[in-house]
Design an enzyme around this catalytic site. Structure first.
Site, short mmCIF file in Angstrom:
data_model
loop_
_atom_site.label_atom_id
_atom_site.label_comp_id
_atom_site.label_asym_id
_atom_site.label_seq_id
_atom_site.Cartn_x
_atom_site.Cartn_y
_atom_site.Cartn_z
N GLY A 95 -119.10 19.18 -37.20
CA GLY A 95 -120.71 20.30 -37.82
C GLY A 95 -121.47 20.78 -36.61
O GLY A 95 -121.59 21.80 -35.94
N THR A 96 -121.61 19.51 -35.87
CA THR A 96 -122.63 19.50 -34.93
C THR A 96 -122.55 20.66 -33.96
O THR A 96 -123.29 20.98 -33.18
CB THR A 96 -122.90 18.11 -35.07
OG1 THR A 96 -124.26 17.36 -35.69
CG2 THR A 96 -124.35 18.02 -33.89
N ASN A 175 -128.51 21.15 -47.35
CA ASN A 175 -127.36 19.72 -47.52
C ASN A 175 -128.49 18.88 -47.90
O ASN A 175 -127.92 17.42 -48.23
CB ASN A 175 -127.78 19.12 -46.18
CG ASN A 175 -128.24 19.05 -45.45
OD1 ASN A 175 -129.31 20.35 -44.58
ND2 ASN A 175 -129.09 17.98 -44.38
N GLN A 211 -122.04 22.33 -45.78
CA GLN A 211 -122.42 21.83 -46.69
C GLN A 211 -121.60 22.82 -48.01
O GLN A 211 -121.15 22.70 -49.35
CB GLN A 211 -123.42 21.51 -47.85
CG GLN A 211 -124.21 20.74 -46.85
CD GLN A 211 -123.47 19.38 -47.13
OE1 GLN A 211 -122.85 19.11 -48.45
NE2 GLN A 211 -124.31 17.79 -46.18
N THR A 269 -108.34 17.19 -24.32
CA THR A 269 -108.24 17.29 -24.87
C THR A 269 -107.80 17.64 -26.75
O THR A 269 -108.52 16.54 -26.90
CB THR A 269 -107.02 15.95 -25.27
OG1 THR A 269 -106.12 15.83 -23.66
CG2 THR A 269 -105.55 15.10 -26.08
N CYS A 354 -128.77 11.92 -42.02
CA CYS A 354 -129.27 12.28 -40.22
C CYS A 354 -130.49 11.88 -39.63
O CYS A 354 -131.21 11.79 -38.49
CB CYS A 354 -128.35 13.84 -39.41
SG CYS A 354 -126.82 13.54 -39.22
#
Length: 402
Positions: A95-96, A175, A211, A269, A354
């Site tokens: 997500g970041t 969140n 979320q 990759t 976080c």
């Protein structure tokens, strides 16, 4: 299938592989907004890729073609849950990265059209800090403040948009509190501004749905959203996989340069095992409406049990996503609560994973008293939690409260 000698054991009751060092029957995991245990289906998909179909998805031989097939299948699975075409899905590391790709990529692509960008004070750090970096570069940032319930006001979004606005980012579900945000209003405000100000380019609207994805039925076409971020490890998939939905016709600038993977937007990759696990976890979600109804019933039971404990304050709004409940026990520091619960093998959090123990910027933005914020914990449910988990938590909190 994971063998016992790998120190993992499949628990038929919980549907998860658990480490043999844990006493799984006693473990109460209520920190699912931080991360979720990986479901069996995802682990089996990842093991197959790691052990058998380990080719590079860019290779032209059969192993590479097989690996590419896993990417295609996962892309289709994610796209179906968003009600869009698979070509609109770009895989990321989570997500970041998806949030950063959306924010910086969109603003870079639109910078010649204006310098105003809009977000809220209650966003995830991966959006907040991206906007702060852009503010330091000279962009005009409008920080929308929530009301006392933790929701952004629709009128504030419309009032914030002017002729210089190029980008709006608003999360779907907070969140920390589970508060649902008016994303559709952000889209409407962008469209209205484009007409009112005769703008050469409509502001792009991004939604952090990390979320929400897998817990709410999402139709990006009906929402007419431009960009949406999702993540695997919030829905019983692995860490290290996420995705950004990019509406057909929307162009953003890449953040990295390299090979042509993911249409050049995310070169390098691909993490095929994690992406395969992501797709498998999405397929394992089942009926979202039923899952949400079960979570609502579980939340109601939790609130009932919490009502038995004197002094508990509920910080989440009544109509929040039922999977997230933020509470405070004034007089008891959150960190102390966490460790005392952990001693009983009950796991919750003090807010965003976080935040690393800092006072919640979300609750602060809501205007809550420092004492309430300092004693706040987040209880986050998954579709695998039961009333037994709630009973264990309630009993432990009663003992802590004395």
């Amino acid at each position: 299938m994971v063998e016992a000698e790998t120190f993992l054991l499949y628990n038929k009751n919980t549907q998860f592989y658990v480490n043999l060092a844990w006493e799984a029957d006693e473990l109460v995991y209520l920190d699912n907004s931080s991360t979720t245990p990986v479901c069996r289906r995802a682990i089996e998909a990842m093991n197959k890729v790691l052990c058998e179909d380990f080719g590079n998805a860019s290779s032209l031989h059969m192993l590479g073609i097989d690996a590419e097939g896993y990417l295609d299948d996962a892309r289709v699975s994610v796209a179906k849950r968003l009600s869009c075409e698979s070509g609109c899905i770009t895989f990321t590391s989570g997500g970041t990265e998806a949030n950063n790709m959306a924010v910086f990529g969109a603003v870079s692509a639109l910078k010649r059209f204006g310098r105003r960008i809009i977000t809220s004070e209650i966003e995830h750090p991966s959006v907040l800090n991206a906007f702060k970096a852009l503010e330091n570069e000279g962009y005009e940032v409008v920080w929308l403040k929530p009301d006392a319930s933790g929701k952004i006001r629709e009128r504030d979004i419309f009032e914030a948009v002017n002729s210089e606005t190029i980008f709006i980012s608003l999360m779907y579900v907070n969140n920390e509190t589970g508060a649902l945000q008016p994303v559709e209003s952000a889209v409407a405000a962008a469209k209205s501004a484009a007409v009112r100000f005769d703008m050469a380019k409509k502001p792009l609207v991004h939604c952090d749905a990390v979320q929400a994805f897998g817990k709410i039925d999402i139709n990006v076409k009906a929402m007419d959203i431009d960009l949406m971020s999702v993540s695997a490890h919030k829905l019983h998939g692995p860490k290290g996989a996420g995705a950004l939905y990019i509406k057909n016709g929307v162009r953003i600038s890449p953040l990295m340069y390299g090979g042509g993977q993911e249409k050049g937007l995310r070169p390098g990759t691909e993490n095929v095992p994690a992406i395969a696990g992501f797709g498998a976890a999405v397929e394992d979600i089942g009926n979202i409406s039923q899952n949400c109804a079960a979570a609502k019933a579980l939340k109601e039971y939790l609130l009932l049990r919490l009502s038995e404990i004197e002094g508990v304050i509920i910080n989440s709004p009544a109509d929040a996503l039922p999977f997230i409940i933020n509470i405070s026990l004034p007089g008891h520091k959150a960190e102390t609560l966490l460790h005392r619960l952990e001693a009983k093998e009950i796991y919750v959090s003090s807010g965003s994973a976080c935040s690393k123990g800092k006072l919640s910027h979300v609750l602060k933005a809501q205007g809550l008293d420092a004492g309430i914020i300092d004693s706040s914990i987040r209880i986050s449910l998954s579709r695998f939690n039961t009333n037994k988990d709630i009973d264990a938590l309630a009993q432990a909190l009663k003992e802590i409260k004395g």
